[in-house]
Design a protein around this motif. Structure first.
Motif, PDB file in Angstrom:
ATOM      1  N   HIS A   1      44.319   1.303  50.620  1.00 50.30           N
ATOM      2  CA  HIS A   1      44.698   2.502  49.876  1.00 50.30           C
ATOM      3  C   HIS A   1      44.557   2.262  48.374  1.00 50.30           C
ATOM      4  O   HIS A   1      44.494   1.132  47.913  1.00 50.30           O
ATOM      5  CB  HIS A   1      46.135   2.922  50.225  1.00 50.30           C
ATOM      6  CG  HIS A   1      47.159   1.881  49.931  1.00 50.30           C
ATOM      7  ND1 HIS A   1      47.390   0.808  50.760  1.00 50.30           N
ATOM      8  CD2 HIS A   1      48.004   1.737  48.888  1.00 50.30           C
ATOM      9  CE1 HIS A   1      48.339   0.046  50.252  1.00 50.30           C
ATOM     10  NE2 HIS A   1      48.730   0.579  49.102  1.00 50.30           N
ATOM     11  N   ARG A   2      44.508   3.386  47.647  1.00 51.48           N
ATOM     12  CA  ARG A   2      44.325   3.339  46.192  1.00 51.48           C
ATOM     13  C   ARG A   2      45.630   2.939  45.506  1.00 51.48           C
ATOM     14  O   ARG A   2      46.712   3.409  45.858  1.00 51.48           O
ATOM     15  CB  ARG A   2      43.862   4.704  45.683  1.00 51.48           C
ATOM     16  CG  ARG A   2      43.371   4.664  44.248  1.00 51.48           C
ATOM     17  CD  ARG A   2      42.758   5.992  43.811  1.00 51.48           C
ATOM     18  NE  ARG A   2      41.838   6.596  44.755  1.00 51.48           N
ATOM     19  CZ  ARG A   2      40.580   6.204  44.982  1.00 51.48           C
ATOM     20  NH1 ARG A   2      40.079   5.171  44.327  1.00 51.48           N
ATOM     21  NH2 ARG A   2      39.821   6.845  45.862  1.00 51.48           N
TER      22      ARG A   2
ATOM     23  N   HIS B   1      51.029   3.526  42.896  1.00 47.73           N
ATOM     24  CA  HIS B   1      50.035   4.276  43.661  1.00 47.73           C
ATOM     25  C   HIS B   1      49.950   5.695  43.127  1.00 47.73           C
ATOM     26  O   HIS B   1      50.987   6.347  42.979  1.00 47.73           O
ATOM     27  CB  HIS B   1      50.452   4.368  45.134  1.00 47.73           C
ATOM     28  CG  HIS B   1      50.780   3.055  45.754  1.00 47.73           C
ATOM     29  ND1 HIS B   1      52.076   2.568  45.811  1.00 47.73           N
ATOM     30  CD2 HIS B   1      49.998   2.129  46.328  1.00 47.73           C
ATOM     31  CE1 HIS B   1      52.062   1.381  46.412  1.00 47.73           C
ATOM     32  NE2 HIS B   1      50.814   1.092  46.731  1.00 47.73           N
ATOM     33  N   PRO B   2      48.737   6.189  42.885  1.00 44.46           N
ATOM     34  CA  PRO B   2      48.640   7.606  42.553  1.00 44.46           C
ATOM     35  C   PRO B   2      48.906   8.432  43.809  1.00 44.46           C
ATOM     36  O   PRO B   2      48.623   7.991  44.931  1.00 44.46           O
ATOM     37  CB  PRO B   2      47.197   7.767  42.088  1.00 44.46           C
ATOM     38  CG  PRO B   2      46.453   6.657  42.750  1.00 44.46           C
ATOM     39  CD  PRO B   2      47.437   5.530  42.913  1.00 44.46           C
ATOM     40  N   LEU B   3      49.475   9.599  43.637  1.00 45.54           N
ATOM     41  CA  LEU B   3      49.587  10.524  44.751  1.00 45.54           C
ATOM     42  C   LEU B   3      48.184  10.993  45.121  1.00 45.54           C
ATOM     43  O   LEU B   3      47.276  10.946  44.280  1.00 45.54           O
ATOM     44  CB  LEU B   3      50.472  11.708  44.360  1.00 45.54           C
ATOM     45  CG  LEU B   3      51.913  11.350  43.986  1.00 45.54           C
ATOM     46  CD1 LEU B   3      52.628  12.563  43.396  1.00 45.54           C
ATOM     47  CD2 LEU B   3      52.658  10.804  45.195  1.00 45.54           C
ATOM     48  N   PRO B   4      47.934  11.425  46.340  1.00 51.29           N
ATOM     49  CA  PRO B   4      46.590  11.886  46.697  1.00 51.29           C
ATOM     50  C   PRO B   4      46.098  12.946  45.706  1.00 51.29           C
ATOM     51  O   PRO B   4      46.785  13.918  45.417  1.00 51.29           O
ATOM     52  CB  PRO B   4      46.789  12.482  48.093  1.00 51.29           C
ATOM     53  CG  PRO B   4      47.941  11.693  48.653  1.00 51.29           C
ATOM     54  CD  PRO B   4      48.862  11.480  47.479  1.00 51.29           C
TER      55      PRO B   4
ATOM     56  N   GLU C   1      59.067   4.971  49.236  1.00 57.65           N
ATOM     57  CA  GLU C   1      58.360   4.531  50.448  1.00 57.65           C
ATOM     58  C   GLU C   1      57.858   5.715  51.272  1.00 57.65           C
ATOM     59  O   GLU C   1      56.935   5.572  52.062  1.00 57.65           O
ATOM     60  CB  GLU C   1      59.267   3.645  51.302  1.00 57.65           C
ATOM     61  CG  GLU C   1      59.624   2.322  50.647  1.00 57.65           C
ATOM     62  CD  GLU C   1      58.483   1.322  50.642  1.00 57.65           C
ATOM     63  OE1 GLU C   1      57.943   1.023  51.717  1.00 57.65           O
ATOM     64  OE2 GLU C   1      58.133   0.846  49.557  1.00 57.65           O
ATOM     65  N   ALA C   2      58.450   6.898  51.075  1.00 58.45           N
ATOM     66  CA  ALA C   2      58.026   8.098  51.791  1.00 58.45           C
ATOM     67  C   ALA C   2      56.902   8.851  51.075  1.00 58.45           C
ATOM     68  O   ALA C   2      56.304   9.766  51.652  1.00 58.45           O
ATOM     69  CB  ALA C   2      59.219   9.037  51.993  1.00 58.45           C
ATOM     70  N   HIS C   3      56.584   8.465  49.826  1.00 62.87           N
ATOM     71  CA  HIS C   3      55.490   9.120  49.097  1.00 62.87           C
ATOM     72  C   HIS C   3      54.170   8.898  49.816  1.00 62.87           C
ATOM     73  O   HIS C   3      53.979   7.869  50.473  1.00 62.87           O
ATOM     74  CB  HIS C   3      55.371   8.562  47.684  1.00 62.87           C
ATOM     75  CG  HIS C   3      56.468   8.994  46.784  1.00 62.87           C
ATOM     76  ND1 HIS C   3      56.530   8.593  45.475  1.00 62.87           N
ATOM     77  CD2 HIS C   3      57.549   9.774  46.963  1.00 62.87           C
ATOM     78  CE1 HIS C   3      57.595   9.111  44.893  1.00 62.87           C
ATOM     79  NE2 HIS C   3      58.233   9.824  45.793  1.00 62.87           N
ATOM     80  N   LEU C   4      53.257   9.831  49.642  1.00 63.42           N
ATOM     81  CA  LEU C   4      51.927   9.681  50.219  1.00 63.42           C
ATOM     82  C   LEU C   4      51.031   8.887  49.269  1.00 63.42           C
ATOM     83  O   LEU C   4      51.143   8.994  48.049  1.00 63.42           O
ATOM     84  CB  LEU C   4      51.293  11.039  50.475  1.00 63.42           C
ATOM     85  CG  LEU C   4      51.903  11.868  51.598  1.00 63.42           C
ATOM     86  CD1 LEU C   4      51.195  13.220  51.706  1.00 63.42           C
ATOM     87  CD2 LEU C   4      51.839  11.131  52.930  1.00 63.42           C
ATOM     88  N   VAL C   5      50.138   8.088  49.867  1.00 62.52           N
ATOM     89  CA  VAL C   5      49.085   7.394  49.134  1.00 62.52           C
ATOM     90  C   VAL C   5      47.749   7.825  49.714  1.00 62.52           C
ATOM     91  O   VAL C   5      47.673   8.351  50.830  1.00 62.52           O
ATOM     92  CB  VAL C   5      49.232   5.854  49.199  1.00 62.52           C
ATOM     93  CG1 VAL C   5      50.513   5.400  48.535  1.00 62.52           C
ATOM     94  CG2 VAL C   5      49.152   5.348  50.629  1.00 62.52           C
ATOM     95  N   GLU C   6      46.694   7.566  48.941  1.00 66.92           N
ATOM     96  CA  GLU C   6      45.350   7.935  49.355  1.00 66.92           C
ATOM     97  C   GLU C   6      44.685   6.738  50.033  1.00 66.92           C
ATOM     98  O   GLU C   6      44.503   5.687  49.395  1.00 66.92           O
ATOM     99  CB  GLU C   6      44.559   8.365  48.122  1.00 66.92           C
ATOM    100  CG  GLU C   6      43.201   8.920  48.420  1.00 66.92           C
ATOM    101  CD  GLU C   6      42.570   9.472  47.158  1.00 66.92           C
ATOM    102  OE1 GLU C   6      42.375  10.697  47.106  1.00 66.92           O
ATOM    103  OE2 GLU C   6      42.296   8.683  46.222  1.00 66.92           O
TER     104      GLU C   6
ATOM    105  N   ALA D   1      49.136   9.098  36.893  1.00 69.22           N
ATOM    106  CA  ALA D   1      50.004   8.294  37.761  1.00 69.22           C
ATOM    107  C   ALA D   1      50.514   7.056  37.044  1.00 69.22           C
ATOM    108  O   ALA D   1      51.700   6.720  37.116  1.00 69.22           O
ATOM    109  CB  ALA D   1      49.241   7.896  39.027  1.00 69.22           C
ATOM    110  N   ALA D   2      49.618   6.370  36.330  1.00 67.18           N
ATOM    111  CA  ALA D   2      50.015   5.153  35.633  1.00 67.18           C
ATOM    112  C   ALA D   2      51.002   5.459  34.508  1.00 67.18           C
ATOM    113  O   ALA D   2      51.972   4.720  34.311  1.00 67.18           O
ATOM    114  CB  ALA D   2      48.778   4.436  35.094  1.00 67.18           C
ATOM    115  N   SER D   3      50.783   6.550  33.796  1.00 69.74           N
ATOM    116  CA  SER D   3      51.723   6.937  32.732  1.00 69.74           C
ATOM    117  C   SER D   3      53.093   7.270  33.316  1.00 69.74           C
ATOM    118  O   SER D   3      54.120   6.923  32.735  1.00 69.74           O
ATOM    119  CB  SER D   3      51.170   8.129  31.951  1.00 69.74           C
ATOM    120  OG  SER D   3      50.014   7.740  31.231  1.00 69.74           O
ATOM    121  N   ARG D   4      53.112   7.914  34.467  1.00 68.86           N
ATOM    122  CA  ARG D   4      54.379   8.233  35.153  1.00 68.86           C
ATOM    123  C   ARG D   4      55.126   6.951  35.500  1.00 68.86           C
ATOM    124  O   ARG D   4      56.332   6.827  35.258  1.00 68.86           O
ATOM    125  CB  ARG D   4      54.085   9.062  36.411  1.00 68.86           C
ATOM    126  CG  ARG D   4      55.297   9.328  37.288  1.00 68.86           C
ATOM    127  CD  ARG D   4      54.988  10.234  38.485  1.00 68.86           C
ATOM    128  NE  ARG D   4      53.754   9.968  39.190  1.00 68.86           N
ATOM    129  CZ  ARG D   4      53.590   9.031  40.122  1.00 68.86           C
ATOM    130  NH1 ARG D   4      54.594   8.240  40.462  1.00 68.86           N
ATOM    131  NH2 ARG D   4      52.419   8.877  40.728  1.00 68.86           N
TER     132      ARG D   4
END
Length: 186
Positions: free
Chosen positions: A35-36, A72-75, A5-10, A82-85
């Motif tokens: 957001h993306r 969500h991908p990181l910015p 929940e603390a990760h950044l999104v674009e 991101a999807a593979s992760r």
């Protein structure tokens, strides 16, 4: 609040152009910030798609059936990376080549948690190699099942409350992608 929940999104505009960043938690608090995001479908050799039932601890739409994986991908992070992760984190699946088949932008409020989804959602699909079996993380996934796309669309139409609110739109994007291959006889 979980670490995720603390990760950044674009943050993006209606055309998907980057505008800035916010945390996952901030972007999902009412009224939400566009957001993306991405939604992944894994297919088997018969063309069925893997659904996951979201874990009970999810902050948005817990225990609802959704596509194979989402996040969500990181910015600035490329969508396939991101999807593979997330495929590894949620399902323990590695090495799937993913193809984007469309975008579905939507807004949905979760009455159970008070959180919202306001996402510019890239829809990705990949074929699960024969012999590879998902090993879901129980903190992410409550259950898994395979279903054909026509059956899934019929199920959502007859009982939409059992499914994540984005699932109809992302499945329709997938169904549009599948039509040309079916017409070509592939």
């Amino acid at each position: 609040m979980t670490a995720r929940e603390a990760h950044l999104v674009e943050l993006v505009d209606a055309e998907g152009r980057a505008l800035g960043t916010a945390t996952v938690a901030e972007s999902h608090q009412a009224p939400g910030r566009l957001h993306r995001a991405f939604s992944v479908f894994l297919r088997d050799e018969f063309g069925q798609v893997l659904l996951q039932q979201r874990a009970a601890v999810k902050t948005r739409f817990p225990l609802r059936w959704a596509n194979s994986c989402c996040g969500h991908p990181l910015p600035g992070e490329p969508l396939p990376v991101a999807a593979s992760r997330r495929l590894i984190e949620e399902l323990g699946v590695e090495g799937v080549e993913l193809t984007e088949v469309g975008v579905y932008a939507y807004y949905a409020e979760d009455p159970a948690t008070g959180r919202v989804e306001y996402e510019y959602d890239h829809v990705l699909v990949g074929d699960l190699p024969a012999g590879v079996h998902p090993t879901p993380d129980p903190d992410e996934v409550a259950d898994l099942r395979w279903v054909s796309v026509p059956m899934l669309l019929a199920e959502i139409e007859s009982d939409s409350r059992s499914y994540a609110p984005w699932l109809l739109g992302v499945t329709q994007r997938l169904a549009l992608e599948a039509r040309p291959a079916q017409l070509d006889g592939r």
